[in-house]
Design a protein around this motif. Structure first.
Motif, PDB file in Angstrom:
ATOM      1  N   VAL A 174      -3.610   7.334  -3.605  1.00 50.51           N
ATOM      2  CA  VAL A 174      -3.290   6.209  -2.351  1.00 50.51           C
ATOM      3  C   VAL A 174      -4.033   4.942  -3.467  1.00 50.51           C
ATOM      4  O   VAL A 174      -4.871   4.999  -3.995  1.00 50.51           O
ATOM      5  N   TYR A 175      -3.055   4.012  -3.350  1.00 50.74           N
ATOM      6  CA  TYR A 175      -3.070   2.952  -4.288  1.00 50.74           C
ATOM      7  C   TYR A 175      -2.413   1.624  -3.704  1.00 50.74           C
ATOM      8  O   TYR A 175      -1.485   1.526  -2.973  1.00 50.74           O
ATOM      9  N   THR A 176      -2.963   0.609  -4.183  1.00 53.97           N
ATOM     10  CA  THR A 176      -2.333  -0.785  -3.902  1.00 53.97           C
ATOM     11  C   THR A 176      -1.564  -1.568  -5.028  1.00 53.97           C
ATOM     12  O   THR A 176      -1.995  -1.592  -6.077  1.00 53.97           O
ATOM     13  N   LEU A 177      -0.348  -1.953  -4.723  1.00 56.25           N
ATOM     14  CA  LEU A 177       0.660  -2.463  -5.710  1.00 56.25           C
ATOM     15  C   LEU A 177       0.936  -3.907  -5.247  1.00 56.25           C
ATOM     16  O   LEU A 177       1.077  -4.208  -4.265  1.00 56.25           O
ATOM     17  N   SER A 199       0.971  -1.158   0.013  1.00 61.06           N
ATOM     18  CA  SER A 199      -0.122  -0.051  -0.127  1.00 61.06           C
ATOM     19  C   SER A 199       0.803   1.283   0.046  1.00 61.06           C
ATOM     20  O   SER A 199       1.764   1.417   0.921  1.00 61.06           O
ATOM     21  N   ALA A 200       0.689   2.179  -1.007  1.00 57.96           N
ATOM     22  CA  ALA A 200       1.727   3.304  -0.844  1.00 57.96           C
ATOM     23  C   ALA A 200       0.769   4.731  -1.482  1.00 57.96           C
ATOM     24  O   ALA A 200      -0.429   4.491  -1.818  1.00 57.96           O
ATOM     25  N   VAL A 201       1.347   5.786  -1.041  1.00 55.63           N
ATOM     26  CA  VAL A 201       0.704   7.071  -1.545  1.00 55.63           C
ATOM     27  C   VAL A 201       2.010   7.741  -2.524  1.00 55.63           C
ATOM     28  O   VAL A 201       3.175   7.649  -2.239  1.00 55.63           O
ATOM     29  N   ASN A 203       3.303 -10.153 -13.002  1.00 60.50           N
ATOM     30  CA  ASN A 203       1.843  -9.772 -12.965  1.00 60.50           C
ATOM     31  C   ASN A 203       1.646  -8.653 -12.013  1.00 60.50           C
ATOM     32  O   ASN A 203       0.944  -8.536 -10.945  1.00 60.50           O
ATOM     33  N   VAL A 204       2.605  -7.618 -12.156  1.00 58.97           N
ATOM     34  CA  VAL A 204       2.424  -6.460 -11.381  1.00 58.97           C
ATOM     35  C   VAL A 204       1.124  -5.441 -11.839  1.00 58.97           C
ATOM     36  O   VAL A 204       0.774  -5.281 -12.893  1.00 58.97           O
ATOM     37  N   THR A 205       0.379  -5.416 -10.735  1.00 55.53           N
ATOM     38  CA  THR A 205      -0.718  -4.587 -11.058  1.00 55.53           C
ATOM     39  C   THR A 205      -0.983  -3.482  -9.947  1.00 55.53           C
ATOM     40  O   THR A 205      -0.418  -3.531  -8.972  1.00 55.53           O
ATOM     41  N   ILE A 206      -1.484  -2.414 -10.249  1.00 60.58           N
ATOM     42  CA  ILE A 206      -1.895  -1.300  -9.707  1.00 60.58           C
ATOM     43  C   ILE A 206      -3.440  -1.002  -9.599  1.00 60.58           C
ATOM     44  O   ILE A 206      -4.052  -0.870 -10.466  1.00 60.58           O
ATOM     45  N   ALA A 207      -3.976  -1.544  -8.133  1.00 60.79           N
ATOM     46  CA  ALA A 207      -5.379  -1.345  -8.189  1.00 60.79           C
ATOM     47  C   ALA A 207      -5.891  -0.517  -7.031  1.00 60.79           C
ATOM     48  O   ALA A 207      -5.022   0.202  -6.220  1.00 60.79           O
ATOM     49  N   GLN A 208      -7.194  -0.328  -6.802  1.00 57.83           N
ATOM     50  CA  GLN A 208      -7.858   0.289  -5.942  1.00 57.83           C
ATOM     51  C   GLN A 208      -7.154   1.921  -5.617  1.00 57.83           C
ATOM     52  O   GLN A 208      -6.728   2.222  -4.579  1.00 57.83           O
TER      53      GLN A 208
END
Length: 541
Positions: free
Chosen positions: A522-525, A477-479, A502-507
Motif C-alpha cells: 500500500v503506497y501513496t503516489l 493512494s494505491a495497492v 516530481n513523481v514520488t512514491i511514499a508511505q
C-alpha cells in the motif's frame, strides 16, 4: 506495368528497405534488405544524421541493383497522432475545409507547427438521425519531421512519392488478412507494440504500447547466465531457443535455476502483455456485440520462440502469425517466411498512404493549380472575344451578349460574397471559441485523460483506492502485489509523462492479501503539474 517504388522505414537500430510495385492491387515485392541505422541517428521519428543515413540507404540500393528513384517513407513516431471524426457527405472539393475546421478541437497543439492530413474510412453511412455521413481519420505530424524526410530524399537523390504513417501502413496490409469477423493485429517491434483492431475496411481501435520485444532481450543481455555479448546476440537466442515460458509469474516448485532465469526474462514483458490485455478489455466494453476472433502477430518480435503461446495464455484469445500475405505478391526470387514479417510496415505503404506534404510544397502546388485555371480562363475569354468581334455588326446580338456577360459577373460575385460571409463567420466563431476555452480550460478538464495514460503504464495488479487532486498537485493512494522494484520502474515511467513532474512514491507499507495470502504494498503516489494545460491534454490523448 505498374511503376516501381522504394519503400523505406528508418528505425532506431535497423532501417528496412523494400523494392516493390507502386500499385493498390496486388503489388509485387521484388526485394527486401535491411541495414543498421547509425547509432543515435534516429530518435522517435526524427533523423539527426541525415547524411550518413542517406549514404547507407543509397549504398544498399546500389548493391541490390535498385535503380528506382521514387521513394515512400514509412515514419514510426509517437509524435504522429491520429483522431477519428465524422463529417456530412459533401462534394470532394469541400472535404478538406470541413476536416480542417475540426483540427483545433481534435488536436490541442500549435497548428502552425504541425502538418495535417486525412483519409476517408469506409463508405458513407447513415447516422442515428438518418443523415448521410462519412467517417474520417485525421493525422497530425510535426512539420519539422516532414521537412527532415524530404531532406533525406534529396540527399539520397530520390523523389518523395508519399510520407506514410507507420500505423496506417500496418493497418492497410493487415486489414487485407481479415476474411470475416473482428481481428486484432499485434505488431511487435523492438521498442514499441502497435495494436490494430479491425473488421473489413473499418479500423475499430488503434493503440501504441511503449514497450516491445526489447523487454525480453535486455534481461538476456544483462543476465550472465545466458552468456550473450550484445543485444543482437540476445535476439538470435530468443529467436532460436525456447527462452520464454508459457505464463507470467510461472511457478518453479523445484527451484530449477535454468527455469528461474527464463521466468525472469518472461516476467519482464509484463508491462507489454498487460497493456495488450487492457486494450482488449477496453475494446470489449465498447463493442460487446463484436468479439475479437483472433490475434495476428507480426513484426520483428513474432519470430521470438514462445511469444504466441504467452500472449494467447495471458489474453485468452488464439494467436497466430501469417503463413501467407493476402493482397501482395512476391517475385520468384523472394520466398515468404517469418523473416519477411519484419518488413510488413513497408508492404502496406503503397495502398492508401497518408501523404504528409510540407507547407511550402503544398503552396506551390496550389499556385500551380491556380495558374492553370487562369490560363484556361484567358483562353476562354480570348475565344469569346473573337466570337463577339465576328458578330459586332449585329447590334442586337452584341447587346444580348453584353447583358449575359454582366449577369454572369453578377452571379459570380454573389457566390464570392456568400463564401466570404461564411468564412468571416467561421473566423468570428473560432475567436469566440478560443476565448471561452481559455477561460474554462483547466487541469481538471483533462484529468481523466491523464488518468488513462497513468493506467496504461501501471501493472495489472495496480488498484487505485483514493485520489485527491487540485490544479497544482495530485495524490493517489494505491495497492499492488508487484515487487518494490516494479514500483521504482513505475516511478521512472511516470516521470516521462508530459506535463507532470516530481513523481514520488511514499508511505509504502506491506501487508498480506486476505484471500490469496500474497504480499501486497500500500503506497501513496504524488506528483505536481507543469503549468501548460495544452500539454496535459495532448499527453492524455
Amino acid at each position: 506495368m505498374a511503376k516501381k517504388v522504394v519503400v523505406v522505414r528508418v528505425g532506431s537500430r535497423t532501417t528496412h528497405i523494400v523494392h516493390m510495385d507502386n500499385a493498390m492491387n496486388n503489388p509485387t515485392i521484388y526485394g527486401c534488405v535491411r541495414i543498421p541505422t547509425p547509432e543515435h541517428a534516429f530518435v522517435d521519428g526524427m533523423i539527426s544524421d541525415v547524411v550518413e543515413v542517406a549514404r547507407r540507404i543509397k549504398t544498399a540500393c546500389q548493391e541490390k541493383g535498385i535503380h528506382t528513384k521514387d521513394v515512400i517513407f514509412t515514419i514510426a513516431s509517437s509524435k504522429i497522432a491520429s483522431r477519428e471524426t465524422t463529417i456530412p457527405v459533401v462534394n470532394k472539393t469541400k472535404i478538406s475545409q470541413l476536416v480542417m475546421s475540426q483540427v483545433s478541437d481534435l488536436f490541442p497543439v500549435d497548428s502552425d507547427s504541425y502538418i495535417f492530413s486525412y483519409l476517408l474510412q469506409g463508405a458513407p453511412r447513415q447516422d442515428k438521425d438518418a443523415s448521410q455521413v462519412q467517417d474520417v481519420r485525421i493525422f497530425a505530424i510535426p512539420s519539422d519531421m516532414v521537412d527532415c524526410y524530404y531532406t533525406l530524399a534529396n540527399t539520397i537523390g530520390m523523389n518523395v512519392v508519399a510520407l506514410e504513417a507507420d500505423g496506417n501502413s500496418i493497418f492497410e496490409i493487415m486489414r487485407r488478412q481479415v476474411t470475416e469477423g473482428v481481428i486484432m493485429s499485434v505488431q511487435l517491434n523492438r521498442e514499441s507494440t502497435l495494436v490494430n483492431i479491425m473488421t473489413g475496411e473499418n479500423l475499430l481501435l488503434q493503440r501504441t504500447i511503449p514497450y516491445g520485444i526489447n523487454a525480453f532481450a535486455e534481461v538476456v543481455v544483462h543476465e550472465p547466465a545466458f552468456q550473450v555479448r550484445d543485444i543482437e546476440e540476445a535476439y538470435r537466442m530468443l529467436n532460436t531457443q525456447r527462452v520464454l515460458v508459457g505464463h507470467l509469474s510461472e511457478e518453479n516448485p523445484t527451484g530449477d535455476f535454468s527455469l528461474e532465469k527464463r521466468i525472469e526474462v518472461t516476467d519482464n514483458g509484463e508491462y507489454m502483455i498487460s497493456n495488450i490485455f487492457r486494450i482488449v478489455e477496453y475494446y470489449n466494453s465498447k463493442f460487446k456485440a463484436q468479439p475479437i476472433k483472433e490475434i495476428i502477430c507480426a513484426g520483428i518480435g513474432c519470430a521470438v520462440v514462445g511469444i504466441h503461446e504467452l500472449i494467447a495464455n495471458e489474453v485468452g484469445i488464439p494467436v497466430s502469425k501469417p503463413e501467407k500475405l493476402v493482397g501482395i505478391r512476391f517475385n520468384r526470387k523472394v520466398s515468404m517466411d517469418a523473416a519477411l514479417l519484419q518488413y510488413i510496415n513497408c508492404f502496406g505503404a503503397v495502398f492508401k498512404p497518408v501523404r504528409f506534404i510540407p507547407r511550402e510544397i503544398a503552396r506551390k502546388e496550389a499556385k500551380k493549380g491556380a495558374l492553370t485555371g487562369a490560363i484556361l480562363i484567358f483562353i476562354g475569354l480570348f475565344l469569346l472575344s473573337g466570337v463577339l468581334a465576328g458578330l459586332s455588326v449585329f447590334q442586337v446580338l452584341m447587346a444580348t451578349e453584353e447583358r449575359d456577360i454582366a449577369r454572369e459577373r453578377h452571379d459570380a460575385m454573389a457566390s464570392v460574397q456568400t463564401e466570404f460571409t461564411e468564412l468571416t463567420q467561421i473566423v468570428t466563431d473560432y475567436g469566440m471559441y478560443k476565448m471561452v476555452k481559455a477561460g474554462i480550460d483547466t487541469h481538471g478538464n483533462h484529468f481523466h485523460a491523464l488518468l488513462d495514460r497513468i493506467s496504461d503504464l501501471c501493472p495489472k495488479s495496480f488498484k487505485i483506492q483514493s485520489i485527491v487532486a487540485d490544479e497544482m498537485k495530485v495524490t493517489i493512494s494505491a495497492v499492488s502485489v508487484d515487487r518494490l522494484s516494479s514500483l521504482s520502474k513505475l516511478q521512472m515511467q511516470l516521470n516521462k509523462i508530459e506535463n507532470i513532474q516530481n513523481v514520488t512514491i511514499a508511505q509504502i507499507s506491506e501487508s498480506t492479501e486476505a484471500l490469496t495470502k500474497k504480499k501486497q504494498y500500500v503506497y501513496t503516489l504524488e506528483f505536481s503539474y507543469i503549468s501548460s494545460i495544452l500539454a496535459t491534454a495532448e499527453g492524455g490523448q
